[in-house]
Structure formats: C-alpha cells, structure tokens
Design a protein around this motif. Sequence first.
Motif, PDB file in Angstrom:
ATOM      1  N   MET A   1       0.817  -1.210   0.000  1.00  0.00           N
ATOM      2  CA  MET A   1       0.000   0.000   0.000  1.00  0.00           C
ATOM      3  C   MET A   1       0.856   1.267   0.000  1.00  0.00           C
ATOM      4  N   GLY A   2       1.792   1.354   0.948  1.00  0.00           N
ATOM      5  CA  GLY A   2       2.551   2.592   1.114  1.00  0.00           C
ATOM      6  C   GLY A   2       3.617   2.832   0.074  1.00  0.00           C
ATOM      7  N   ASP A   3       4.388   1.795  -0.247  1.00  0.00           N
ATOM      8  CA  ASP A   3       5.532   1.966  -1.140  1.00  0.00           C
ATOM      9  C   ASP A   3       5.225   1.677  -2.600  1.00  0.00           C
ATOM     10  N   LEU A   4       4.079   1.073  -2.868  1.00  0.00           N
ATOM     11  CA  LEU A   4       3.769   0.749  -4.258  1.00  0.00           C
ATOM     12  C   LEU A   4       2.499   1.437  -4.736  1.00  0.00           C
ATOM     13  N   LEU A   5       1.334   0.971  -4.285  1.00  0.00           N
ATOM     14  CA  LEU A   5       0.075   1.442  -4.857  1.00  0.00           C
ATOM     15  C   LEU A   5      -0.183   2.922  -4.594  1.00  0.00           C
ATOM     16  N   LEU A   6      -0.155   3.333  -3.333  1.00  0.00           N
ATOM     17  CA  LEU A   6      -0.466   4.744  -3.024  1.00  0.00           C
ATOM     18  C   LEU A   6       0.642   5.678  -3.500  1.00  0.00           C
ATOM     19  N   LYS A   7       1.862   5.209  -3.450  1.00  0.00           N
ATOM     20  CA  LYS A   7       2.977   6.034  -3.913  1.00  0.00           C
ATOM     21  C   LYS A   7       2.884   6.290  -5.406  1.00  0.00           C
ATOM     22  N   GLU A   8       2.504   5.267  -6.170  1.00  0.00           N
ATOM     23  CA  GLU A   8       2.477   5.390  -7.629  1.00  0.00           C
ATOM     24  C   GLU A   8       1.164   5.965  -8.155  1.00  0.00           C
ATOM     25  N   MET A   9       0.064   5.725  -7.450  1.00  0.00           N
ATOM     26  CA  MET A   9      -1.248   6.157  -7.960  1.00  0.00           C
ATOM     27  C   MET A   9      -1.861   7.307  -7.181  1.00  0.00           C
ATOM     28  N   GLY A  10      -1.303   7.625  -6.036  1.00  0.00           N
ATOM     29  CA  GLY A  10      -1.848   8.706  -5.229  1.00  0.00           C
ATOM     30  C   GLY A  10      -2.677   8.184  -4.059  1.00  0.00           C
ATOM     31  N   LYS A  11      -2.622   8.902  -2.952  1.00  0.00           N
ATOM     32  CA  LYS A  11      -3.303   8.470  -1.736  1.00  0.00           C
ATOM     33  C   LYS A  11      -4.825   8.499  -1.873  1.00  0.00           C
ATOM     34  N   SER A  12      -5.324   9.206  -2.854  1.00  0.00           N
ATOM     35  CA  SER A  12      -6.772   9.319  -3.020  1.00  0.00           C
ATOM     36  C   SER A  12      -7.424   7.988  -3.372  1.00  0.00           C
ATOM     37  N   ILE A  13      -6.636   7.009  -3.873  1.00  0.00           N
ATOM     38  CA  ILE A  13      -7.240   5.740  -4.259  1.00  0.00           C
ATOM     39  C   ILE A  13      -7.389   4.792  -3.067  1.00  0.00           C
ATOM     40  N   ALA A  14      -6.833   5.162  -1.913  1.00  0.00           N
ATOM     41  CA  ALA A  14      -6.861   4.276  -0.745  1.00  0.00           C
ATOM     42  C   ALA A  14      -8.279   3.853  -0.389  1.00  0.00           C
ATOM     43  N   HIS A  15      -9.214   4.766  -0.564  1.00  0.00           N
ATOM     44  CA  HIS A  15     -10.608   4.487  -0.218  1.00  0.00           C
ATOM     45  C   HIS A  15     -11.197   3.368  -1.073  1.00  0.00           C
ATOM     46  N   TYR A  16     -10.605   3.111  -2.223  1.00  0.00           N
ATOM     47  CA  TYR A  16     -11.172   2.147  -3.170  1.00  0.00           C
ATOM     48  C   TYR A  16     -10.444   0.799  -3.147  1.00  0.00           C
ATOM     49  N   LEU A  17      -9.498   0.662  -2.203  1.00  0.00           N
ATOM     50  CA  LEU A  17      -8.740  -0.577  -2.078  1.00  0.00           C
ATOM     51  C   LEU A  17      -8.890  -1.157  -0.680  1.00  0.00           C
ATOM     52  N   SER A  18      -9.031  -2.467  -0.605  1.00  0.00           N
ATOM     53  CA  SER A  18      -9.106  -3.156   0.685  1.00  0.00           C
ATOM     54  C   SER A  18      -8.200  -4.377   0.627  1.00  0.00           C
ATOM     55  N   VAL A  19      -7.204  -4.418   1.521  1.00  0.00           N
ATOM     56  CA  VAL A  19      -6.231  -5.506   1.532  1.00  0.00           C
ATOM     57  C   VAL A  19      -6.484  -6.434   2.714  1.00  0.00           C
ATOM     58  N   THR A  20      -6.608  -7.717   2.435  1.00  0.00           N
ATOM     59  CA  THR A  20      -6.769  -8.720   3.496  1.00  0.00           C
ATOM     60  C   THR A  20      -5.868  -9.911   3.196  1.00  0.00           C
ATOM     61  N   PHE A  21      -5.581 -10.695   4.248  1.00  0.00           N
ATOM     62  CA  PHE A  21      -4.733 -11.871   4.092  1.00  0.00           C
ATOM     63  C   PHE A  21      -5.506 -13.118   4.502  1.00  0.00           C
ATOM     64  N   HIS A  22      -5.215 -14.204   3.797  1.00  0.00           N
ATOM     65  CA  HIS A  22      -5.941 -15.447   4.007  1.00  0.00           C
ATOM     66  C   HIS A  22      -4.969 -16.613   3.950  1.00  0.00           C
ATOM     67  N   THR A  23      -5.334 -17.701   4.590  1.00  0.00           N
ATOM     68  CA  THR A  23      -4.499 -18.904   4.587  1.00  0.00           C
ATOM     69  C   THR A  23      -5.177 -19.986   3.758  1.00  0.00           C
ATOM     70  N   VAL A  24      -4.452 -20.482   2.778  1.00  0.00           N
ATOM     71  CA  VAL A  24      -4.940 -21.573   1.935  1.00  0.00           C
ATOM     72  C   VAL A  24      -3.822 -22.591   1.810  1.00  0.00           C
ATOM     73  N   ASP A  25      -4.115 -23.837   2.160  1.00  0.00           N
ATOM     74  CA  ASP A  25      -3.121 -24.910   2.091  1.00  0.00           C
ATOM     75  C   ASP A  25      -1.863 -24.529   2.876  1.00  0.00           C
ATOM     76  N   ASP A  26      -2.082 -23.911   4.044  1.00  0.00           N
ATOM     77  CA  ASP A  26      -1.007 -23.498   4.957  1.00  0.00           C
ATOM     78  C   ASP A  26      -0.085 -22.435   4.371  1.00  0.00           C
ATOM     79  N   LYS A  27      -0.558 -21.710   3.352  1.00  0.00           N
ATOM     80  CA  LYS A  27       0.239 -20.638   2.758  1.00  0.00           C
ATOM     81  C   LYS A  27      -0.556 -19.338   2.758  1.00  0.00           C
ATOM     82  N   ASP A  28       0.155 -18.223   2.887  1.00  0.00           N
ATOM     83  CA  ASP A  28      -0.489 -16.908   2.880  1.00  0.00           C
ATOM     84  C   ASP A  28      -0.850 -16.480   1.462  1.00  0.00           C
TER      85      ASP A  28
END
Length: 246
Positions: free
Chosen positions: A165-192
């Motif tokens: 989020m900080g070093d890639l997406l918002l840095k390259e596209m602008g902080k205004s897009i943060a509202h339109y992105l949601s990042v979550t993590f999940h475990t599948v087959d013991d992998k992130d």
Amino acid sequence: TPEFDYLAAEVGLGSHTNGVTDETARAKLRAELDGIIAHLYHLTEIEFAHILSTFPIVPQATKDAALQAYRDFAPIPGDPEILALLTTGESNTVEFKSTARWNLRDTKRDRTMEEVILKTVAAFLNTQGGTLLIGVADNSSIVGLERDYQTLKKRDRDGFELWLMGDLLLKEMGKSIAHYLSVTFHTVDDKDVCKIAIDPAPEPVYVNIRDKSGQLCETFYIRTGNSTNKLEKPSEITKYIKQRWK
C-alpha cells in the motif's frame, strides 16, 4: 452391455457402446469415482482405507488407486471465500498473480513484477472493479507469499501490506485511491494469500510504467475479459473515459 443402455442414457452417454472399454482407462475412472464418493460421504482417509480392506477379493492395486484418487480429490484447506474464487478462476473481475516482487523464473527480485501489480490494480480501478489474489498461480495453485516476504525488511503480512500500500500502490497512484482498495490476508493450504478488493474509481487512474528503453511513461490500463490491456492511442483513451465516466 445392452442391459445398461437405460442407465447410459440417463447420464448422457447415449448407450453402452459409448462407455469406456479400455481396461486401463476403466481402472482410472473406477478409482476416481471411489475417491470422489468417499469425499461425498465425508470419510476420512483412515475410514476409507478400512472400508477398502473389507473387500478381500479386490486386488490391492485397485485399493491403492482408490486411496490415491481420494488424496488427489481432497479439498484444499483454507478460507472458503478464497477457495470459491480459486474454483471460479480468472475472469473480467478476478485476477491471480503468483508474486508481487519475486521473479520465479529468474529466482530474484524483479521490478517488473511490481509493475504487473500496478497495471492490474489500475485496470480494475478504471473498469468495474474486481479482486486481485497475490500468491496464486494462473492455474489456481497456491504459491504463497513466502518468496515475497524474503525481499522485505519486515518479513510477514504486516511488512507486505506496508510495502504494497505505502511503497507501491499509493505512492504510484496517489493516496486518493486508498478508499477504493481493501487488503486482506488469508491462509490456503497453509500458505499466505493476499487479496486486494478493488472498487471502481470515480475518475481515471494513470500509472507510470517503464517502456522498452527504460523511460517512465504515463499509461492507462483497462480490464477486457480476463486480461489487463493498455490503451495506446490518446483518442482511444479519450473515448473510453467519456463512456466510462459520463
């Protein structure tokens, strides 16, 4: 045999003449059916093996094949939401990427991988939104984020999200897009696996991508089918923007 014509018709084979007659192919299908049915009855592998052992006249090779089919058809353990996306596969609103920083072929960190993530997210923002799964190969197999983690100072989910989020997406596209992105993590087959849920942007989103000469160029991406595409001509971009944000 003809006695099974009615059953053949019921399952769409037409008649017994359309069935599998090769013994090797028949054995493979028999094992797969046994393995699938064992799962439908929610049998554990131990329970299934016990049931097979109660048929002394069945050759051991047949039992072993059924057990292997059971293992092959075992559901991948993990988050039901992500498993549903894996089952559906890539589409105009779903994309899989094996990594975000690590080049699996060259076995090293590669800026090109990061640009692929930028292009995909921008395309979803500029179209109707969608879901990007990082840590999943094109064929829906789970790669995980471990290789990407090893390229970070903080080698875990938090470190990955801070970079993403900080070093890639918002840095390259602008902080205004943060509202339109949601990042979550999940475990599948013991992998992130990282999931980015992307809403449609209220205005056009451009990203700076390096051309063949290494120069940064402001580019515009959209989603067409199950792929990300760049609009080349200014007239194409203008026409698309007028239609998309009219």
